[in-house]
Scaffold this active site. Structure first.
Site: not given
Length: 270
Positions: A136, A149
């Site tokens: 990401s 995350y």
């Protein structure tokens, strides 16, 4: 590397980015695509659509990943491409309970280790193979709304780098995909942080197309959002200033969240 005539496994393949990758591989002439996902029904439907196979796979369990590889070995004679795409998120920082940190670590990081452990022996024997690690933009920059995350996606980038450094001379290619906002169910439009990402969000199909192009040229870093590359370069040029700028963004978002709460609009939890 060309996807044509290759055998691929895509985890988290039944929805979102994974689904788009499965479809793009099939359209590019892959010999067989195995859709691996905890959503067995959706995986089966997609596999039928693209004339591939499906298997229920909880990537936090090494045995499930091994079973997906065994399916490819039995039906197709091996795996040419393994896309470690499955991932999860949740809001919060240091207060997030240990069990939740561990869950994200298992799904977002260890699944990549399990996949590499399962397919590298056969790839090294053939001196050919492709490992795709879906991280990401949070793995290169940060994710303001979620410490677990951000940390786990940074770890994915680090692991992908390690794989490339250790195995590229032995015929193994590695790509690391780092998108920002992508128009999937993963993007929660009731979350101010995700609203910020939505402004420049792209489709899963765009991410898949960027991956195909990167694989053709055996490019390591795949950036579906050009701005991510610019921010990443800026980060390396002036780390302290970059942190200050992100702190300002965080301050603005926190004020927005506070205002929502004062108006009785509790931000949705992931």
């Amino acid at each position: 590397m060309e996807v044509k005539d290759c055998v691929a496994i895509v985890t988290g393949g039944a929805n979102g980015i994974g689904k788009a990758i499965c479809r793009s591989f099939a359209a590019a002439g892959a010999r067989h695509v195995i859709v691996a996902d905890v959503d067995e029904h959706a995986a089966r439907q997609l596999a039928s659509e693209i004339h591939g196979s499906s298997i229920r796979c909880d990537v936090s369990r090494e045995s499930d990943i091994q079973q997906a590889v065994e399916l490819a070995d039995k039906t197709c004679g091996g795996v040419d491409i393994f896309v470690s795409n499955a991932g999860i998120t949740m809001k919060g920082g240091v207060e997030v309970p240990d069990e939740d940190w561990q869950r994200l670590w298992d799904v977002n990081v260890m699944a990549h280790v399990y996949a590499s452990r399962a397919v590298l022996p056969q790839m090294l024997k053939r001196e050919k193979g492709y490992l795709v690690q879906v991280s990401s933009a949070a793995g290169l920059l940060t994710e303001i709304g979620s410490a677990p995350y951000s940390v786990t996606k940074h770890a994915v980038v680090a692991f992908a780098e390690w794989l490339s450094v250790h195995y590229q001379k032995q015929g193994i290619r590695v790509s690391c995909v780092c998108p920002a906002g992508v128009a999937t169910d993963f993007l929660d439009l009731e979350d101010p942080v995700h609203q910020f990402l939505h402004v420049t969000s792209v489709t899963p199909e765009h991410v898949a197309e960027c991956l195909l192009q990167a694989m053709q040229y055996e490019q390591f870093l795949v950036l579906p959002h050009a701005a991510v590359g610019e921010f990443f370069a800026y980060k390396t040029q002036d780390y302290d200033r970059w942190l200050k700028n992100f702190a300002r963004i965080n301050e603005k978002l926190q004020k927005k969240i506070k205002k929502l709460r004062e108006e009785g609009q509790q931000p949705k939890e992931n």
